[in-house]
Design an enzyme around this catalytic site. Sequence first.
Site: not given
Lengths: 303, 255
Positions: A45, A127
Amino acid sequence: MDLQASICGIKLKNPLVLASGVLGLNKNNLLIAQRGGAGALTIKSITLEKRSGHDTPNVAFFEAGVLNAFGYCNMGLSAALEEFADLSCFSVPIFGSCTASNARDFAKLVSAFDKLDFAAIELPVSCPHTPSYGLLAGQSNVEKVRAIIKACRKETKKPIFLKINAGLPNFVEIALAAEKAGADAITCSNTLGPGMVIDINTAKPVLSFKVGGVSGPAIRPMVVRAIYELYEHLKIPIIGLGGVSQGEHVIEMLMAGASAVGIATGILQRGPCVFRKCCEELSRWMKEHGYGSIEELIGFAHQ
Amino acid sequence: MLTSRFERNRFVGAKIINVQSYGADIKIFEFECKLKAKPGQFIMLWLPGIGERPFSPTKTNPLELAVKKRGLFTKKMFELKVGDCVGIRGPYGKGFKYENVKHACLVAGGIGIAALVRLAETLSNNGAMVDFVYGVRKRDQLVFLERIEKVAELFVSTEDGSFGKKGTCIELLKRLLASKRYDCIYCCGPEPMMVQVLALCKHYNIKSQFSLERRMKCAVGICGHCALGSKLVCKDGPVFSGKTLASIREFMVHE
């Protein structure tokens, strides 16, 4: 055996996807997983600004898996636009991945990624170990997820995958809201937890960030159950991800309802060729059990 | 059992039992800990609250590490005393290949000595003739001289001329190559120096192996931070053949 799969109209030579976060820092990293036989590759990411992430140790080990807390270390958007400008060295689809603290920043990233040759864009909102991102930015909130998908939907026609956390009590609600707001697929799941490993010799948590997302064999049953449940509720496809390292695990996820299956920690167990090995095992099993295509396996456990 | 793949990466506690200083910036630590590692493999050392870094064991039973002060981490290591405890995991990576090598030349630059000292001993035990070229900036940075002299013919250079030949180990190596033939050259040191050694090996058509260093986060082949081109230093290395390195653009950029 033909292992062809498809997700949101993207054709995959096999259903195995390199999950975001491992071997995805740059093109050279991704080439390692491509050589290993992955059917698609997801980049690590990208955030608007470059991040150095948490200090080492970033990984901690226990008997049934790994905890990690890298903290979204990545090159940042402007460097990523250069790095991933030319994807001609790849023979499989590349999925972009980007993350941000709020819907506006997510939209900026997606707008920039839209101009690259990514086959799809994955948005993690899940996350468990990075302040201001994912769960630590309150992105377990359905309204926030809805706002993120709505803002990003305006910026691209590419398929949008929302990466959720199967450990949340409201994960079905989040996925449904995302589907309604225009997401094209759900990736389930990010690492679970967070958890903690304490080194008993020094009486200190091993990870510098103290807590980290749990991955590996330990989480597979939780993820399989989440995929099973999502499949009952969603119309959009699911990418199953969590604790897969063998062909049998892939079959289990497909039967639960996944259309494609991600691998991350499995690379630690069997090397980058884990993809090829899983495909061989998958092929053999399908042949022995009279299945002719991946399609036939998807959601088979729901009969 | 696949699960053991995870468990073998857990830190083991290692208490420091001896510390020796060499000049201002090299210390040799001995730990109450033993492990099986081939020459060229590395371990990860964890300082709670500070971080973890890769090191080449210079002995395995008990574990011994040679550390050069370079940044914050090694500065903190220099504050450690006998009795302090650190975490160790590993060994990791692929070591040197030395089977069938009869005449070897080892080339160490600075603290690169740490990756080569056990290799010299192993080669000698296997009956190989070993020449050892060792270059440092100044005399007080020289370590393991006695150990090396027991198993190899030693050629030392210092940049300030305070010991051995004044100059660099590249000059010493060039002189040896003019008159001697080797089955393999083994090298560890600063990367620009290794690039020069690789060029010499190519010129003389001699096989070579190099021990490389990259910033490492996981050491188990998943994070991708130690990538050199599309090789991972932690899994495919840290030892690479000269032939492999010659094809990696990211190594040759130092040329």
